[in-house]
Design an enzyme around this catalytic site. Sequence first.
Site, PDB file in Angstrom:
ATOM      1  N   LYS A 130      -6.907  -0.228   0.490  1.00 30.88           N
ATOM      2  CA  LYS A 130      -6.275  -1.180   1.407  1.00 30.88           C
ATOM      3  C   LYS A 130      -6.917  -1.108   2.787  1.00 30.88           C
ATOM      4  CE  LYS A 130      -3.409  -4.213   3.071  1.00 30.88           C
ATOM      5  NZ  LYS A 130      -1.946  -4.126   3.044  1.00 30.88           N
TER       6      LYS A 130
ATOM      7  N   LYS B 129      -0.981  -1.518  13.436  1.00 37.01           N
ATOM      8  CA  LYS B 129      -0.559  -0.307  12.721  1.00 37.01           C
ATOM      9  C   LYS B 129      -1.564   0.042  11.638  1.00 37.01           C
ATOM     10  CE  LYS B 129       1.954  -0.527   9.209  1.00 37.01           C
ATOM     11  NZ  LYS B 129       1.791  -0.515   7.726  1.00 37.01           N
TER      12      LYS B 129
ATOM     13  N   THR C 220       1.883  -0.342   3.199  1.00 37.42           N
ATOM     14  CA  THR C 220       0.605   0.134   3.708  1.00 37.42           C
ATOM     15  C   THR C 220       0.877   1.298   4.650  1.00 37.42           C
ATOM     16  OG1 THR C 220      -0.429  -2.044   3.541  1.00 37.42           O
ATOM     17  CG2 THR C 220      -1.458  -0.457   5.020  1.00 37.42           C
TER      18      THR C 220
END
Length: 288
Positions: free
Chosen positions: A172, A240, A97
């Site tokens: 995502k 993150k 990701t």
Amino acid sequence: MAKLAFLGLGVMGYPMAGHLKSAGHEVTVYNRTAGKANKWVAEHGGNACATPREAVKGGDFVMACVGNDDDLRSVCLGEDGAFAGMAEGAIFVDHTTVSAAVTRELAEAARQAGLGYVDAPISGGQAGAENGQLSVMCGGDQGHFDRAAPVIDAYAKICRRLGDVGAGQMTKMCNQIAIAGLVQGLSEALAFAQKAGLDTDQVVEVISQGAAGSWQMANRHKTMAAGEFEHGFAVDWMRKDLAICLAAADEVGVSLPVTALVDQFYKEVQSMGGGRWDTSSLIARLTR
């Protein structure tokens, strides 16, 4: 069956690479900590190499699952990077990701080297990786996706192309945005039930059968109520991802007020020493 390399053997990559080997593919692995790569080979067979460039030599596909933008650049680029060792026509599949920006940057570098590139971030957590039941959201050229999808199927419950390079990463972000609000809502419901003197198991048994039901509720309510947060994706990694979400929202001109708020709640969890707790630990700040 394909010859391939898997770069990155963390809690997700380690079992994913194992599923590829079990499916009959010829797998070579690379991990920044060599001991983990050697452990994987001892368990599954195959080979381990000291650099990404060595690991990808002669492979049809390269799968990567590392930590962040900088980690991905480090395994792709440079003299010892994967792109330097991949044969023309091979396809790089990134399960990390990362930002859509670094995805487009690396996809262009791959194109110039005569390589295919599919961004393919994953959802399903450690359990999904171990059980081969991941959701894989992909972006890239249709032909590259069509070639990679049968390989990805070794660990996928669903694998879909959402558009050109970067579409997988943007999807995502949708996933993480949805999860952030959902986990906060569940945390508040459980904390409320506890403070009200209700039996949380009974509460969940009833409300999970209606519109409030979710995977998170079904699979995490017991451990959340018990204050056990060792079951998956860490808060540090979630922050993150949420930083990527908020930056992308600025780029496309969308307001994400709930996501921004929950990001700050996760910051509080970090300050409590919970950076490595799983994302269900949002409840901890409500019950301390």
